[in-house]
Write a protein that holds these residues in place. Structure first.
Motif, PDB file in Angstrom:
ATOM      1  N   CYS A 107       0.858  -1.657   5.439  1.00 45.78           N
ATOM      2  CA  CYS A 107       1.712  -0.684   4.846  1.00 45.78           C
ATOM      3  C   CYS A 107       1.002   0.712   4.394  1.00 45.78           C
ATOM      4  O   CYS A 107       1.732   1.819   4.285  1.00 45.78           O
ATOM      5  CB  CYS A 107       2.369  -1.058   3.517  1.00 45.78           C
ATOM      6  SG  CYS A 107       3.515  -2.767   3.689  1.00 45.78           S
ATOM      7  N   GLU A 155       2.948   4.433   4.799  1.00 38.09           N
ATOM      8  CA  GLU A 155       3.111   5.395   3.804  1.00 38.09           C
ATOM      9  C   GLU A 155       2.312   6.710   4.044  1.00 38.09           C
ATOM     10  O   GLU A 155       2.850   7.914   3.674  1.00 38.09           O
ATOM     11  CB  GLU A 155       2.428   4.624   2.434  1.00 38.09           C
ATOM     12  CG  GLU A 155       3.477   3.449   1.996  1.00 38.09           C
ATOM     13  CD  GLU A 155       4.946   3.878   2.027  1.00 38.09           C
ATOM     14  OE1 GLU A 155       5.257   4.872   1.547  1.00 38.09           O
ATOM     15  OE2 GLU A 155       5.954   2.951   2.220  1.00 38.09           O
ATOM     16  N   LEU A 173       5.023  -6.678   8.638  1.00 39.98           N
ATOM     17  CA  LEU A 173       5.288  -5.258   8.458  1.00 39.98           C
ATOM     18  C   LEU A 173       6.505  -5.120   9.287  1.00 39.98           C
ATOM     19  O   LEU A 173       7.096  -4.053   8.811  1.00 39.98           O
ATOM     20  CB  LEU A 173       3.928  -4.583   9.022  1.00 39.98           C
ATOM     21  CG  LEU A 173       4.161  -3.274   9.127  1.00 39.98           C
ATOM     22  CD1 LEU A 173       4.063  -2.554   7.662  1.00 39.98           C
ATOM     23  CD2 LEU A 173       2.802  -2.589   9.941  1.00 39.98           C
ATOM     24  N   GLU A 214       9.281  -5.007   6.889  1.00 42.43           N
ATOM     25  CA  GLU A 214       9.442  -3.948   5.949  1.00 42.43           C
ATOM     26  C   GLU A 214       9.731  -2.584   6.303  1.00 42.43           C
ATOM     27  O   GLU A 214      10.213  -1.748   5.323  1.00 42.43           O
ATOM     28  CB  GLU A 214       7.770  -4.124   5.216  1.00 42.43           C
ATOM     29  CG  GLU A 214       7.709  -5.237   4.700  1.00 42.43           C
ATOM     30  CD  GLU A 214       6.272  -5.200   3.693  1.00 42.43           C
ATOM     31  OE1 GLU A 214       6.028  -4.177   3.355  1.00 42.43           O
ATOM     32  OE2 GLU A 214       5.618  -5.921   3.715  1.00 42.43           O
ATOM     33  N   VAL A 215       9.576  -2.181   7.670  1.00 39.01           N
ATOM     34  CA  VAL A 215       9.965  -0.820   7.985  1.00 39.01           C
ATOM     35  C   VAL A 215      11.687  -0.977   8.512  1.00 39.01           C
ATOM     36  O   VAL A 215      12.036  -2.029   9.251  1.00 39.01           O
ATOM     37  CB  VAL A 215       9.070  -0.424   9.222  1.00 39.01           C
ATOM     38  CG1 VAL A 215       7.598  -0.333   8.521  1.00 39.01           C
ATOM     39  CG2 VAL A 215       8.846  -1.409  10.373  1.00 39.01           C
TER      40      VAL A 215
END
Length: 467
Positions: A405, A409, A441, A444-445
Protein backbone atom coordinates in the motif's frame (compact mmCIF):
# COMPACT_ATOMS: atom_id res chain seq x y z
CA UNK A 1 25.67 -16.41 -37.25
CA UNK A 2 21.98 -17.28 -36.87
CA UNK A 3 19.64 -14.71 -38.41
CA UNK A 4 17.03 -13.34 -36.00
CA UNK A 5 13.98 -11.14 -36.50
CA UNK A 6 14.09 -8.23 -38.98
CA UNK A 7 10.93 -9.70 -40.52
CA UNK A 8 9.45 -6.32 -41.45
CA UNK A 9 12.68 -5.11 -43.04
CA UNK A 10 13.04 -8.31 -45.08
CA UNK A 11 9.45 -8.14 -46.26
CA UNK A 12 9.86 -4.51 -47.32
CA UNK A 13 13.08 -5.24 -49.24
CA UNK A 14 11.63 -8.30 -50.95
CA UNK A 15 8.44 -6.46 -51.91
CA UNK A 16 10.46 -3.58 -53.36
CA UNK A 17 12.72 -5.87 -55.37
CA UNK A 18 9.85 -7.94 -56.75
CA UNK A 19 7.87 -4.86 -57.78
CA UNK A 20 8.30 -3.36 -61.28
CA UNK A 21 10.89 -0.65 -61.73
CA UNK A 22 14.21 0.15 -60.09
CA UNK A 23 14.93 0.61 -56.39
CA UNK A 24 17.66 2.39 -54.44
CA UNK A 25 17.70 1.58 -50.72
CA UNK A 26 19.94 2.96 -47.98
CA UNK A 27 20.59 0.76 -44.94
CA UNK A 28 22.54 2.20 -42.04
CA UNK A 29 22.98 1.94 -38.27
CA UNK A 30 25.57 1.38 -35.58
CA UNK A 31 28.22 -1.33 -35.69
CA UNK A 32 27.09 -4.83 -34.65
CA UNK A 33 23.43 -3.98 -35.18
CA UNK A 34 22.88 -6.70 -37.81
CA UNK A 35 22.95 -4.76 -41.10
CA UNK A 36 25.23 -7.21 -42.88
CA UNK A 37 23.17 -10.22 -41.75
CA UNK A 38 20.04 -8.45 -42.98
CA UNK A 39 21.62 -7.84 -46.39
CA UNK A 40 22.90 -11.39 -46.68
CA UNK A 41 19.54 -12.85 -45.72
CA UNK A 42 17.83 -10.61 -48.27
CA UNK A 43 20.26 -11.57 -51.01
CA UNK A 44 20.39 -15.26 -50.13
CA UNK A 45 17.68 -16.44 -52.54
CA UNK A 46 17.83 -13.58 -55.04
CA UNK A 47 20.21 -12.84 -57.94
CA UNK A 48 22.75 -10.50 -56.45
CA UNK A 49 26.20 -8.98 -56.33
CA UNK A 50 27.27 -8.38 -52.72
CA UNK A 51 30.41 -6.27 -52.31
CA UNK A 52 31.96 -5.74 -48.87
CA UNK A 53 34.16 -2.63 -48.84
CA UNK A 54 37.39 -2.61 -46.88
CA UNK A 55 39.74 -0.03 -45.45
CA UNK A 56 42.29 -0.19 -48.22
CA UNK A 57 43.50 1.89 -51.15
CA UNK A 58 40.89 3.17 -53.58
CA UNK A 59 42.43 1.48 -56.62
CA UNK A 60 42.42 -1.95 -54.96
CA UNK A 61 38.83 -1.56 -53.78
CA UNK A 62 37.76 -0.57 -57.28
CA UNK A 63 39.60 -3.52 -58.80
CA UNK A 64 37.86 -5.93 -56.44
CA UNK A 65 34.47 -4.42 -57.21
CA UNK A 66 34.96 -4.72 -60.99
CA UNK A 67 36.28 -8.27 -60.58
CA UNK A 68 33.17 -9.21 -58.65
CA UNK A 69 30.86 -7.73 -61.31
CA UNK A 70 32.78 -9.49 -64.09
CA UNK A 71 32.71 -12.77 -62.18
CA UNK A 72 28.93 -12.61 -61.72
CA UNK A 73 28.42 -12.13 -65.47
CA UNK A 74 31.14 -14.64 -66.37
CA UNK A 75 32.93 -11.85 -68.21
CA UNK A 76 36.55 -11.00 -68.82
CA UNK A 77 37.73 -8.40 -66.29
CA UNK A 78 37.96 -5.09 -68.19
CA UNK A 79 40.60 -2.41 -67.73
CA UNK A 80 39.02 0.27 -65.55
CA UNK A 81 40.68 3.58 -64.60
CA UNK A 82 38.12 5.20 -62.26
CA UNK A 83 34.87 4.75 -60.38
CA UNK A 84 32.98 6.49 -63.18
CA UNK A 85 34.15 3.78 -65.58
CA UNK A 86 33.49 1.01 -63.04
CA UNK A 87 29.89 2.13 -62.58
CA UNK A 88 29.48 2.62 -66.34
CA UNK A 89 30.55 -1.02 -66.77
CA UNK A 90 28.08 -2.15 -64.10
CA UNK A 91 25.32 -0.11 -65.78
CA UNK A 92 25.95 -1.80 -69.12
CA UNK A 93 25.84 -5.27 -67.56
CA UNK A 94 22.56 -4.78 -65.64
CA UNK A 95 20.70 -3.17 -68.57
CA UNK A 96 18.52 -6.25 -69.07
CA UNK A 97 18.87 -7.75 -65.60
CA UNK A 98 16.71 -8.04 -62.49
CA UNK A 99 19.54 -7.92 -59.98
CA UNK A 100 20.43 -6.72 -56.46
CA UNK A 101 23.71 -4.79 -56.18
CA UNK A 102 24.55 -4.43 -52.48
CA UNK A 103 27.57 -2.38 -51.39
CA UNK A 104 28.31 -2.92 -47.69
CA UNK A 105 30.39 -0.52 -45.56
CA UNK A 106 30.02 2.15 -48.23
CA UNK A 107 31.69 4.83 -46.00
CA UNK A 108 35.05 3.07 -46.51
CA UNK A 109 34.80 3.84 -50.24
CA UNK A 110 33.86 7.48 -49.59
CA UNK A 111 36.88 7.87 -47.28
CA UNK A 112 39.13 7.10 -50.24
CA UNK A 113 37.17 9.07 -52.85
CA UNK A 114 34.61 11.66 -51.80
CA UNK A 115 33.47 12.03 -55.42
CA UNK A 116 31.93 8.57 -55.38
CA UNK A 117 28.39 9.83 -54.49
CA UNK A 118 28.50 11.97 -57.66
CA UNK A 119 29.45 8.95 -59.76
CA UNK A 120 26.66 6.96 -58.16
CA UNK A 121 24.22 9.77 -58.97
CA UNK A 122 25.08 9.37 -62.65
CA UNK A 123 24.76 5.60 -62.35
CA UNK A 124 21.27 5.89 -60.80
CA UNK A 125 20.07 8.53 -63.28
CA UNK A 126 21.53 7.05 -66.47
CA UNK A 127 21.42 3.30 -65.83
CA UNK A 128 19.60 2.03 -62.74
CA UNK A 129 16.37 3.94 -63.42
CA UNK A 130 15.96 2.13 -66.73
CA UNK A 131 16.08 -1.33 -65.12
CA UNK A 132 14.24 -3.56 -62.65
CA UNK A 133 17.41 -3.87 -60.58
CA UNK A 134 18.07 -2.66 -57.05
CA UNK A 135 21.01 -0.80 -55.52
CA UNK A 136 21.55 -1.05 -51.76
CA UNK A 137 24.14 1.10 -49.98
CA UNK A 138 24.91 0.04 -46.42
CA UNK A 139 27.15 1.57 -43.76
CA UNK A 140 28.01 1.72 -40.07
CA UNK A 141 29.17 5.32 -40.01
CA UNK A 142 25.90 7.10 -39.33
CA UNK A 143 27.40 10.54 -39.92
CA UNK A 144 28.81 9.56 -43.34
CA UNK A 145 25.61 7.84 -44.47
CA UNK A 146 23.47 10.80 -43.40
CA UNK A 147 25.72 13.43 -44.96
CA UNK A 148 27.06 11.70 -48.08
CA UNK A 149 23.99 9.66 -49.04
CA UNK A 150 20.87 11.02 -47.32
CA UNK A 151 21.76 14.67 -46.70
CA UNK A 152 20.47 17.64 -48.67
CA UNK A 153 24.00 18.43 -49.85
CA UNK A 154 24.58 14.92 -51.23
CA UNK A 155 24.40 14.37 -55.00
CA UNK A 156 22.29 11.30 -54.16
CA UNK A 157 19.68 13.30 -52.26
CA UNK A 158 16.14 12.55 -53.41
CA UNK A 159 17.10 9.48 -55.40
CA UNK A 160 16.59 6.78 -52.80
CA UNK A 161 13.31 4.87 -52.93
CA UNK A 162 13.58 3.61 -49.35
CA UNK A 163 15.78 3.51 -46.28
CA UNK A 164 16.30 1.65 -42.99
CA UNK A 165 17.89 3.13 -39.90
CA UNK A 166 18.46 -0.31 -38.36
CA UNK A 167 17.69 -0.28 -34.64
CA UNK A 168 18.64 -2.61 -31.78
CA UNK A 169 16.15 -5.33 -30.89
CA UNK A 170 13.46 -4.42 -28.42
CA UNK A 171 13.22 -6.68 -25.36
CA UNK A 172 10.34 -8.49 -27.04
CA UNK A 173 12.51 -9.21 -30.10
CA UNK A 174 15.55 -10.10 -28.00
CA UNK A 175 13.55 -12.80 -26.17
CA UNK A 176 13.97 -14.94 -29.28
CA UNK A 177 17.68 -15.02 -28.48
CA UNK A 178 17.73 -14.82 -24.66
CA UNK A 179 16.70 -18.25 -23.43
CA UNK A 180 16.72 -17.52 -19.70
CA UNK A 181 13.49 -17.34 -17.70
CA UNK A 182 11.77 -13.95 -17.65
CA UNK A 183 13.61 -12.50 -14.62
CA UNK A 184 17.06 -13.50 -15.83
CA UNK A 185 16.11 -12.45 -19.36
CA UNK A 186 15.41 -8.93 -18.07
CA UNK A 187 18.72 -8.95 -16.17
CA UNK A 188 20.58 -10.19 -19.24
CA UNK A 189 18.97 -7.60 -21.52
CA UNK A 190 20.06 -4.90 -19.06
CA UNK A 191 23.64 -6.01 -19.79
CA UNK A 192 23.65 -6.72 -23.54
CA UNK A 193 20.80 -4.54 -24.74
CA UNK A 194 19.32 -5.38 -28.12
CA UNK A 195 22.45 -5.42 -30.26
CA UNK A 196 22.34 -8.82 -32.04
CA UNK A 197 26.06 -9.50 -31.88
CA UNK A 198 26.20 -8.83 -28.14
CA UNK A 199 23.15 -10.97 -27.51
CA UNK A 200 24.54 -13.95 -29.39
CA UNK A 201 27.87 -13.93 -27.56
CA UNK A 202 26.19 -15.08 -24.34
CA UNK A 203 25.66 -18.79 -23.66
CA UNK A 204 22.12 -19.14 -22.36
CA UNK A 205 22.21 -22.93 -22.04
CA UNK A 206 25.20 -23.73 -19.88
CA UNK A 207 26.26 -20.41 -18.33
CA UNK A 208 24.66 -18.16 -15.75
CA UNK A 209 24.45 -14.43 -16.35
CA UNK A 210 27.35 -13.91 -13.92
CA UNK A 211 29.47 -16.41 -15.88
CA UNK A 212 28.64 -14.67 -19.16
CA UNK A 213 29.57 -11.26 -17.76
CA UNK A 214 32.90 -12.58 -16.48
CA UNK A 215 33.83 -14.43 -19.68
CA UNK A 216 32.38 -12.16 -22.38
CA UNK A 217 32.88 -8.69 -20.88
CA UNK A 218 35.35 -8.69 -17.98
CA UNK A 219 38.01 -10.79 -19.68
CA UNK A 220 40.60 -8.48 -21.33
CA UNK A 221 40.70 -10.88 -24.29
CA UNK A 222 36.91 -10.75 -24.81
CA UNK A 223 35.41 -8.90 -27.78
CA UNK A 224 33.19 -6.76 -25.56
CA UNK A 225 35.98 -5.65 -23.23
CA UNK A 226 37.06 -2.82 -25.56
CA UNK A 227 33.96 -2.65 -27.76
CA UNK A 228 32.84 0.91 -26.89
CA UNK A 229 36.19 2.35 -27.91
CA UNK A 230 36.00 0.64 -31.32
CA UNK A 231 32.40 1.79 -31.67
CA UNK A 232 33.27 5.43 -31.01
CA UNK A 233 36.29 5.35 -33.32
CA UNK A 234 33.94 4.39 -36.16
CA UNK A 235 32.52 7.90 -35.92
CA UNK A 236 35.01 10.02 -33.99
CA UNK A 237 38.70 10.69 -34.54
CA UNK A 238 39.26 11.84 -30.94
CA UNK A 239 36.75 10.01 -28.73
CA UNK A 240 38.30 10.78 -25.32
CA UNK A 241 35.92 13.58 -24.31
CA UNK A 242 32.92 11.67 -25.62
CA UNK A 243 34.00 8.69 -23.52
CA UNK A 244 34.15 10.94 -20.45
CA UNK A 245 30.66 12.27 -21.12
CA UNK A 246 29.21 8.78 -21.60
CA UNK A 247 30.83 7.60 -18.38
CA UNK A 248 29.51 10.55 -16.39
CA UNK A 249 25.96 9.98 -17.68
CA UNK A 250 26.15 6.24 -16.99
CA UNK A 251 27.23 7.02 -13.42
CA UNK A 252 24.14 9.15 -12.84
CA UNK A 253 25.10 12.67 -13.89
CA UNK A 254 22.13 13.33 -16.16
CA UNK A 255 21.63 17.11 -16.36
CA UNK A 256 23.94 19.38 -18.40
CA UNK A 257 25.21 21.07 -15.23
CA UNK A 258 25.96 17.71 -13.59
CA UNK A 259 27.73 16.42 -16.71
CA UNK A 260 29.78 19.61 -16.96
CA UNK A 261 30.80 19.33 -13.32
CA UNK A 262 31.74 15.65 -13.61
CA UNK A 263 33.76 16.03 -16.82
CA UNK A 264 35.19 19.54 -16.44
CA UNK A 265 33.85 20.47 -19.90
CA UNK A 266 32.35 23.96 -20.10
CA UNK A 267 28.68 24.24 -21.01
CA UNK A 268 29.38 25.75 -24.46
CA UNK A 269 31.54 22.94 -25.85
CA UNK A 270 29.51 20.38 -23.89
CA UNK A 271 26.31 21.17 -25.79
CA UNK A 272 28.14 20.44 -29.05
CA UNK A 273 29.38 17.09 -27.75
CA UNK A 274 25.93 16.18 -26.47
CA UNK A 275 24.33 16.96 -29.84
CA UNK A 276 26.90 14.77 -31.59
CA UNK A 277 26.29 11.85 -29.22
CA UNK A 278 22.55 12.24 -29.77
CA UNK A 279 23.03 12.21 -33.53
CA UNK A 280 25.01 8.99 -33.21
CA UNK A 281 22.16 7.37 -31.20
CA UNK A 282 24.49 6.95 -28.19
CA UNK A 283 22.55 9.16 -25.79
CA UNK A 284 18.97 10.34 -25.55
CA UNK A 285 17.69 13.67 -24.30
CA UNK A 286 14.54 13.38 -22.25
CA UNK A 287 12.17 15.99 -20.93
CA UNK A 288 9.11 15.41 -18.73
CA UNK A 289 6.43 13.87 -20.93
CA UNK A 290 4.04 16.74 -20.13
CA UNK A 291 6.54 19.43 -21.18
CA UNK A 292 7.16 21.09 -24.54
CA UNK A 293 10.19 19.66 -26.36
CA UNK A 294 11.17 23.10 -27.67
CA UNK A 295 10.53 25.16 -24.54
CA UNK A 296 11.45 22.89 -21.65
CA UNK A 297 14.78 23.43 -19.91
CA UNK A 298 14.32 20.43 -17.62
CA UNK A 299 16.28 18.04 -19.82
CA UNK A 300 18.10 14.92 -18.71
CA UNK A 301 20.41 12.70 -20.71
CA UNK A 302 20.58 8.91 -20.69
CA UNK A 303 22.93 6.43 -22.35
CA UNK A 304 20.71 5.04 -25.10
CA UNK A 305 22.16 1.53 -25.25
CA UNK A 306 22.00 -0.93 -22.36
CA UNK A 307 25.41 -2.47 -23.03
CA UNK A 308 27.09 0.94 -23.19
CA UNK A 309 25.28 1.88 -19.98
CA UNK A 310 26.67 -1.26 -18.33
CA UNK A 311 30.19 -0.79 -19.72
CA UNK A 312 30.57 2.88 -18.81
CA UNK A 313 29.13 2.24 -15.36
CA UNK A 314 31.24 -0.77 -14.41
CA UNK A 315 33.97 -1.59 -16.93
CA UNK A 316 35.41 1.75 -18.06
CA UNK A 317 35.97 3.16 -14.55
CA UNK A 318 37.47 -0.11 -13.25
CA UNK A 319 39.70 -1.36 -16.05
CA UNK A 320 42.90 -1.31 -14.00
CA UNK A 321 41.28 -3.50 -11.35
CA UNK A 322 39.69 -5.75 -13.97
CA UNK A 323 43.11 -6.40 -15.49
CA UNK A 324 44.31 -7.62 -12.09
CA UNK A 325 41.24 -9.28 -10.55
CA UNK A 326 38.07 -9.38 -12.66
CA UNK A 327 36.33 -11.73 -10.21
CA UNK A 328 36.77 -9.27 -7.36
CA UNK A 329 35.38 -6.42 -9.49
CA UNK A 330 32.32 -8.50 -10.30
CA UNK A 331 31.67 -9.58 -6.72
CA UNK A 332 32.38 -6.26 -5.00
CA UNK A 333 31.36 -3.66 -7.59
CA UNK A 334 29.01 -5.08 -10.19
CA UNK A 335 26.92 -7.70 -8.41
CA UNK A 336 25.80 -5.48 -5.48
CA UNK A 337 24.79 -2.61 -7.78
CA UNK A 338 23.36 -4.64 -10.67
CA UNK A 339 19.74 -4.48 -9.38
CA UNK A 340 19.90 -0.68 -9.69
CA UNK A 341 21.01 -0.94 -13.31
CA UNK A 342 18.38 -3.61 -14.06
CA UNK A 343 15.76 -1.38 -12.47
CA UNK A 344 16.42 1.30 -15.10
CA UNK A 345 16.02 -1.23 -17.90
CA UNK A 346 12.91 -2.64 -16.22
CA UNK A 347 11.24 0.77 -16.58
CA UNK A 348 11.94 0.72 -20.33
CA UNK A 349 10.58 -2.81 -20.64
CA UNK A 350 7.41 -1.79 -18.79
CA UNK A 351 6.97 1.07 -21.26
CA UNK A 352 7.43 -1.43 -24.09
CA UNK A 353 4.75 -3.65 -22.54
CA UNK A 354 2.32 -0.72 -22.37
CA UNK A 355 2.86 0.15 -26.03
CA UNK A 356 2.43 -3.50 -27.00
CA UNK A 357 -0.79 -3.69 -24.99
CA UNK A 358 -2.04 -0.57 -26.77
CA UNK A 359 -1.23 -2.05 -30.19
CA UNK A 360 -3.15 -5.19 -29.28
CA UNK A 361 -6.04 -3.12 -27.93
CA UNK A 362 -5.69 -4.69 -24.49
CA UNK A 363 -4.91 -1.29 -22.93
CA UNK A 364 -6.58 2.06 -23.32
CA UNK A 365 -5.04 4.33 -25.92
CA UNK A 366 -2.25 6.76 -25.03
CA UNK A 367 -0.51 8.89 -27.66
CA UNK A 368 2.50 9.80 -25.51
CA UNK A 369 4.30 7.76 -22.87
CA UNK A 370 7.38 8.80 -20.94
CA UNK A 371 8.93 9.76 -17.62
CA UNK A 372 7.85 12.75 -15.57
CA UNK A 373 9.70 14.74 -12.93
CA UNK A 374 9.51 18.08 -11.22
CA UNK A 375 11.70 19.06 -8.28
CA UNK A 376 11.94 16.08 -5.95
CA UNK A 377 8.99 14.26 -7.48
CA UNK A 378 9.47 11.63 -10.18
CA UNK A 379 7.09 9.14 -11.79
CA UNK A 380 8.51 6.26 -13.83
CA UNK A 381 5.82 6.27 -16.52
CA UNK A 382 3.14 8.79 -17.42
CA UNK A 383 0.83 8.20 -20.38
CA UNK A 384 -1.20 10.97 -22.02
CA UNK A 385 -4.39 10.72 -24.05
CA UNK A 386 -5.32 14.33 -24.90
CA UNK A 387 -8.34 13.33 -26.99
CA UNK A 388 -9.95 11.71 -23.93
CA UNK A 389 -8.41 13.87 -21.19
CA UNK A 390 -7.03 10.64 -19.74
CA UNK A 391 -3.71 10.24 -17.95
CA UNK A 392 -1.87 7.15 -16.75
CA UNK A 393 0.52 7.06 -13.78
CA UNK A 394 2.76 4.01 -13.34
CA UNK A 395 5.64 2.92 -11.12
CA UNK A 396 8.05 0.09 -11.83
CA UNK A 397 9.78 -1.69 -8.95
CA UNK A 398 12.65 -4.13 -9.42
CA UNK A 399 12.85 -5.10 -5.76
CA UNK A 400 13.11 -8.37 -3.83
CA UNK A 401 10.03 -7.58 -1.73
CA UNK A 402 6.38 -7.50 -2.87
CA UNK A 403 4.89 -4.08 -3.42
CA UNK A 404 2.29 -2.88 -0.90
CA UNK A 405 0.00 0.00 0.00
CA UNK A 406 2.92 2.38 0.57
CA UNK A 407 3.65 2.61 -3.14
CA UNK A 408 -0.05 3.07 -3.90
CA UNK A 409 -0.27 6.06 -1.59
CA UNK A 410 3.04 7.46 -2.81
CA UNK A 411 1.96 7.31 -6.46
CA UNK A 412 -1.40 8.90 -5.67
CA UNK A 413 0.36 11.76 -3.87
CA UNK A 414 2.86 12.37 -6.68
CA UNK A 415 0.12 12.29 -9.33
CA UNK A 416 -1.40 15.41 -7.76
CA UNK A 417 1.73 17.38 -8.75
CA UNK A 418 1.35 16.55 -12.45
CA UNK A 419 -0.19 19.58 -14.14
CA UNK A 420 -1.88 18.34 -17.29
CA UNK A 421 -5.42 18.39 -18.65
CA UNK A 422 -8.57 19.67 -16.97
CA UNK A 423 -9.52 19.09 -13.33
CA UNK A 424 -12.03 16.52 -14.56
CA UNK A 425 -9.34 14.41 -16.25
CA UNK A 426 -9.67 10.63 -16.04
CA UNK A 427 -6.82 9.09 -14.03
CA UNK A 428 -5.51 5.55 -14.40
CA UNK A 429 -2.80 3.92 -12.28
CA UNK A 430 -0.53 0.92 -12.81
CA UNK A 431 2.14 -0.85 -10.78
CA UNK A 432 4.77 -3.15 -12.26
CA UNK A 433 6.64 -5.32 -9.77
CA UNK A 434 9.35 -7.94 -10.10
CA UNK A 435 8.32 -9.61 -6.81
CA UNK A 436 4.58 -9.23 -7.12
CA UNK A 437 2.29 -7.62 -4.56
CA UNK A 438 1.34 -8.08 -0.93
CA UNK A 439 -1.66 -10.30 -0.38
CA UNK A 440 -4.96 -8.50 -0.78
CA UNK A 441 -3.59 -5.39 -2.52
CA UNK A 442 -5.73 -6.05 -5.58
CA UNK A 443 -8.79 -5.92 -3.33
CA UNK A 444 -7.76 -2.64 -1.70
CA UNK A 445 -7.41 -0.63 -4.92
CA UNK A 446 -10.31 0.29 -7.19
CA UNK A 447 -10.76 -0.51 -10.87
CA UNK A 448 -8.68 2.49 -11.95
CA UNK A 449 -5.62 0.49 -10.88
CA UNK A 450 -3.82 -2.33 -12.76
CA UNK A 451 -1.16 -4.60 -11.22
CA UNK A 452 1.47 -6.38 -13.33
CA UNK A 453 4.12 -8.87 -12.23
CA UNK A 454 6.90 -10.12 -14.51
CA UNK A 455 4.69 -13.00 -15.62
CA UNK A 456 2.09 -10.49 -16.84
CA UNK A 457 4.78 -8.60 -18.75
CA UNK A 458 6.06 -11.82 -20.28
CA UNK A 459 2.55 -12.73 -21.43
CA UNK A 460 2.00 -9.34 -23.05
CA UNK A 461 5.33 -9.36 -24.87
CA UNK A 462 5.36 -12.98 -25.98
CA UNK A 463 2.04 -12.81 -27.86
CA UNK A 464 2.15 -11.79 -31.51
CA UNK A 465 0.88 -8.36 -32.44
CA UNK A 466 -2.30 -8.58 -34.43
CA UNK A 467 -2.13 -5.12 -35.93
Amino acid sequence: MTFYNRIDELETLNTAFESPGHDFYVVYGRRRIGKTELLKEFCRHQPHIYFLSAQEAEERQREKFVEQVADYFDDRVPRIDGWDEALEYLGEKIADEDLIVAIDEFPYLVEENDSLPSYLQSFVDEHLQETDSMLVLCGSSISTMESEVLGHESPLYGRRTGQFDVQPFSFRQAREVILYDIEDAIRSYAVTGGTPMYLTLFDYFDSSLADNIRSQILSPSAVLYNEPEFLLRTELRSPARYMSILESIALGHTTPNEISGATGIDSGPLSKYLRKLQKLRLIEREIPVTASAKKSKRSKYYVADEFLRFWFRYVGPNRSSIEEAPGIVYENTIEPDLPNLVGETFEDICQEAIWEGIRREEFEQYSEIGRWWYGENEIDIVGLSPADDRILFAECKWTSEPVGCGLVEDLRAKSEHVQWGPDSRTERFALFSRSGFVEGLDQEVDDSWSLFNVGSIDRILESPTEI
